[in-house]
Write an enzyme that holds these catalytic residues in place. Structure first.
Site, PDB file in Angstrom:
ATOM      1  N   LEU A  54      46.750   7.931  68.377  1.00 55.53           N
ATOM      2  CA  LEU A  54      48.033   8.636  68.414  1.00 55.53           C
ATOM      3  C   LEU A  54      47.827  10.105  68.083  1.00 55.53           C
ATOM      4  O   LEU A  54      47.002  10.443  67.219  1.00 55.53           O
ATOM      5  CB  LEU A  54      49.020   8.018  67.425  1.00 55.53           C
ATOM      6  CG  LEU A  54      49.339   6.537  67.626  1.00 55.53           C
ATOM      7  CD1 LEU A  54      50.513   6.139  66.741  1.00 55.53           C
ATOM      8  CD2 LEU A  54      49.615   6.203  69.074  1.00 55.53           C
ATOM      9  N   GLY A  99      45.019   4.232  67.575  1.00 55.97           N
ATOM     10  CA  GLY A  99      45.806   3.948  68.786  1.00 55.97           C
ATOM     11  C   GLY A  99      44.929   3.778  70.022  1.00 55.97           C
ATOM     12  O   GLY A  99      45.286   3.038  70.950  1.00 55.97           O
TER      13      GLY A  99
HETATM   14  N1  CO8 Z   1      45.684  13.828  67.210  1.00 56.98           N
HETATM   15  C1  CO8 Z   1      45.801  15.162  67.335  1.00 56.98           C
HETATM   16  N2  CO8 Z   1      44.734  16.002  67.386  1.00 56.98           N
HETATM   17  C2  CO8 Z   1      43.509  15.458  67.293  1.00 56.98           C
HETATM   18  C3  CO8 Z   1      43.325  14.078  67.148  1.00 56.98           C
HETATM   19  C4  CO8 Z   1      44.483  13.224  67.106  1.00 56.98           C
HETATM   20  N3  CO8 Z   1      44.410  11.893  66.978  1.00 56.98           N
HETATM   21  N4  CO8 Z   1      42.004  13.829  67.069  1.00 56.98           N
HETATM   22  C5  CO8 Z   1      41.384  15.012  67.179  1.00 56.98           C
HETATM   23  N5  CO8 Z   1      42.280  15.997  67.310  1.00 56.98           N
HETATM   24  C6  CO8 Z   1      42.026  17.448  67.492  1.00 56.98           C
HETATM   25  C7  CO8 Z   1      41.179  18.011  66.373  1.00 56.98           C
HETATM   26  O1  CO8 Z   1      41.986  18.395  65.275  1.00 56.98           O
HETATM   27  C8  CO8 Z   1      40.564  19.194  67.065  1.00 56.98           C
HETATM   28  O2  CO8 Z   1      41.529  20.224  67.155  1.00 56.98           O
HETATM   29  P1  CO8 Z   1      41.095  21.784  67.131  1.00 56.98           P
HETATM   30  O3  CO8 Z   1      40.247  21.970  68.348  1.00 56.98           O
HETATM   31  O4  CO8 Z   1      42.397  22.506  67.158  1.00 56.98           O
HETATM   32  O5  CO8 Z   1      40.318  21.970  65.841  1.00 56.98           O
HETATM   33  C9  CO8 Z   1      40.306  18.693  68.488  1.00 56.98           C
HETATM   34  O6  CO8 Z   1      41.222  17.598  68.661  1.00 56.98           O
HETATM   35  C10 CO8 Z   1      38.908  18.186  68.719  1.00 56.98           C
HETATM   36  O7  CO8 Z   1      38.564  17.253  67.715  1.00 56.98           O
HETATM   37  P2  CO8 Z   1      37.107  17.134  67.095  1.00 56.98           P
HETATM   38  O8  CO8 Z   1      36.494  18.480  66.908  1.00 56.98           O
HETATM   39  O9  CO8 Z   1      37.183  16.250  65.887  1.00 56.98           O
HETATM   40  O10 CO8 Z   1      36.343  16.408  68.314  1.00 56.98           O
HETATM   41  P3  CO8 Z   1      35.027  15.498  68.238  1.00 56.98           P
HETATM   42  O11 CO8 Z   1      34.585  15.342  69.646  1.00 56.98           O
HETATM   43  O12 CO8 Z   1      34.050  16.037  67.238  1.00 56.98           O
HETATM   44  O13 CO8 Z   1      35.527  14.078  67.669  1.00 56.98           O
HETATM   45  C11 CO8 Z   1      37.061  12.235  67.530  1.00 56.98           C
HETATM   46  C12 CO8 Z   1      36.427  13.319  68.411  1.00 56.98           C
HETATM   47  C13 CO8 Z   1      35.975  11.205  67.134  1.00 56.98           C
HETATM   48  C14 CO8 Z   1      38.106  11.539  68.351  1.00 56.98           C
HETATM   49  C15 CO8 Z   1      37.638  12.900  66.248  1.00 56.98           C
HETATM   50  O14 CO8 Z   1      38.447  13.983  66.660  1.00 56.98           O
HETATM   51  C16 CO8 Z   1      38.475  11.996  65.402  1.00 56.98           C
HETATM   52  O15 CO8 Z   1      37.956  11.161  64.677  1.00 56.98           O
HETATM   53  N6  CO8 Z   1      39.834  12.176  65.469  1.00 56.98           N
HETATM   54  C17 CO8 Z   1      40.754  11.494  64.630  1.00 56.98           C
HETATM   55  C18 CO8 Z   1      41.043  10.176  65.209  1.00 56.98           C
HETATM   56  C19 CO8 Z   1      42.018   9.412  64.360  1.00 56.98           C
HETATM   57  O16 CO8 Z   1      41.810   9.159  63.172  1.00 56.98           O
HETATM   58  N7  CO8 Z   1      43.115   9.001  64.986  1.00 56.98           N
HETATM   59  C20 CO8 Z   1      44.094   8.229  64.312  1.00 56.98           C
HETATM   60  C21 CO8 Z   1      45.464   8.632  64.752  1.00 56.98           C
HETATM   61  S1  CO8 Z   1      46.662   7.573  63.981  1.00 56.98           S
HETATM   62  C22 CO8 Z   1      46.929   6.290  65.067  1.00 56.98           C
HETATM   63  O17 CO8 Z   1      46.466   6.289  66.184  1.00 56.98           O
HETATM   64  C23 CO8 Z   1      47.766   5.107  64.654  1.00 56.98           C
HETATM   65  C24 CO8 Z   1      48.807   5.477  63.688  1.00 56.98           C
HETATM   66  C25 CO8 Z   1      49.720   4.320  63.368  1.00 56.98           C
HETATM   67  C26 CO8 Z   1      50.883   4.861  62.514  1.00 56.98           C
HETATM   68  C27 CO8 Z   1      51.417   3.894  61.598  1.00 56.98           C
HETATM   69  C28 CO8 Z   1      52.303   4.561  60.542  1.00 56.98           C
HETATM   70  C29 CO8 Z   1      53.275   3.626  59.930  1.00 56.98           C
END
Ligand code: CO8
Length: 248
Positions: A54, A99
């Site tokens: 997400l 997600g």
């Molecule tokens: N949402 C928004 N932005 C994101 C996300 C995301 N999920 N993931 C990465 N980004 C952004 C980063 O902040 C970064 O932004 P910027 O360029 O402005 O600094 C850009 O995307 C690139 O990210 P990375 O430099 O980290 O890219 P990498 O290639 O090194 O890594 C990954 C890619 C492995 C995907 C890494 O970005 C990562 O681990 N992201 C986080 C993933 C995560 O934890 N997602 C969980 C989201 S929550 C969800 O899906 C379920 C929620 C359920 C809610 C329930 C509540 C009750």
């Protein structure tokens, strides 16, 4: 061939934003209504990432109306995908947290590239948030209660070989073989009569789908209340900062 391939292309990381989810649902509905289409393969055009889950920016610093709209779109995506009559295969060519993992879990079959740098799992706990009951149900239905219990509590992201070992993905293949293998699996599933397969799928998934349908508004309310909490907003903000720092 009766098979569509849906390629995720939302740079930089295929996060599931409101726009992405809306397009996804429209695309899936079109395919579902196309009688010539019997199966869909989901994959990514972004190197090393299937979907980052997400879009976190949709979940902080916004109005409660926005959170409600966003959550309805997340629910809609899952209801359509998990309940799809088509054969759905996830060709996972990169990391797939939270997600992104849910999208893969909602398919009938998962094939992942064997690269141990790619990971997949429901890591919500690591963000200080809790995977909703229907994420959990979908996960349990794939890996079983025992594995789901520890994996969810620890917010584990499993490297591809481990994901295969615990049954989170069905098989691993070298990257260059992924699409060919997905097509072969699809052909195998499509060799059966649609009606028998569809009724069986529905029998296996209906109770879980019905649970969300019955509690949909309550689930939206729970999400908006939870996500609006100051402590949760702070956790998400810190997590985003951590992602940015990691980059720097
Ligand atoms: N949402 C928004 N932005 C994101 C996300 C995301 N999920 N993931 C990465 N980004 C952004 C980063 O902040 C970064 O932004 P910027 O360029 O402005 O600094 C850009 O995307 C690139 O990210 P990375 O430099 O980290 O890219 P990498 O290639 O090194 O890594 C990954 C890619 C492995 C995907 C890494 O970005 C990562 O681990 N992201 C986080 C993933 C995560 O934890 N997602 C969980 C989201 S929550 C969800 O899906 C379920 C929620 C359920 C809610 C329930 C509540 C009750």
């Amino acid at each position: 061939t009766g098979v569509a391939t849906m390629k995720f292309k939302s740079p930089p990381v295929n996060s599931l934003s409101l726009d992405f989810l809306t397009e996804f649902c429209i695309g899936l509905e079109k395919l579902e209504n196309d009688r010539a289409c019997r199966g869909v393969i989901f994959t990514s055009t972004i190197p090393k990432i299937f979907s980052s889950g997400l879009d976190i920016t949709e979940m902080y610093g916004k109005s409660t109306e926005h959170y409600a709209e966003f959550w309805r779109a997340v629910q809609e995506m899952w209801l359509r995908l998990y309940g799809s009559n088509m054969v759905t295969v996830a060709a996972i060519n990169g990391s797939s947290p939270a997600g992104g993992c849910l999208v893969a879990l909602s398919c009938d079959y998962r094939i992942m590239v064997e690269n141990p740098k790619f990971s997949i799992g429901l890591n919500e706990a690591q963000l200080g948030i809790v995977a909703p009951f229907w994420f959990k149900d979908t996960f349990v239905n794939v890996v079983g209660h025992r594995v789901a219990e520890s994996s969810l509590q620890l917010g584990s992201l499993h490297a591809a070989p481990e994901a295969h070992r615990i049954g989170l993905v069905d098989e691993l293949v070298p990257e260059e073989k992924l699409q060919e293998r997905a097509a072969a699996v699809m052909a195998q599933w499509l060799a059966l009569p649609d009606h028998a397969r569809q009724l069986t799928k529905s029998m296996m998934r209906k109770a879980v789908l019905d649970r969300l349908v019955a509690h949909r508004e309550e689930d939206i309310q729970n999400f908006t209340t939870f996500i609006s909490k100051e402590s949760i907003q702070k956790s998400l903000r810190m997590y985003m900062e951590m992602l940015k720092k990691k980059k720097g």
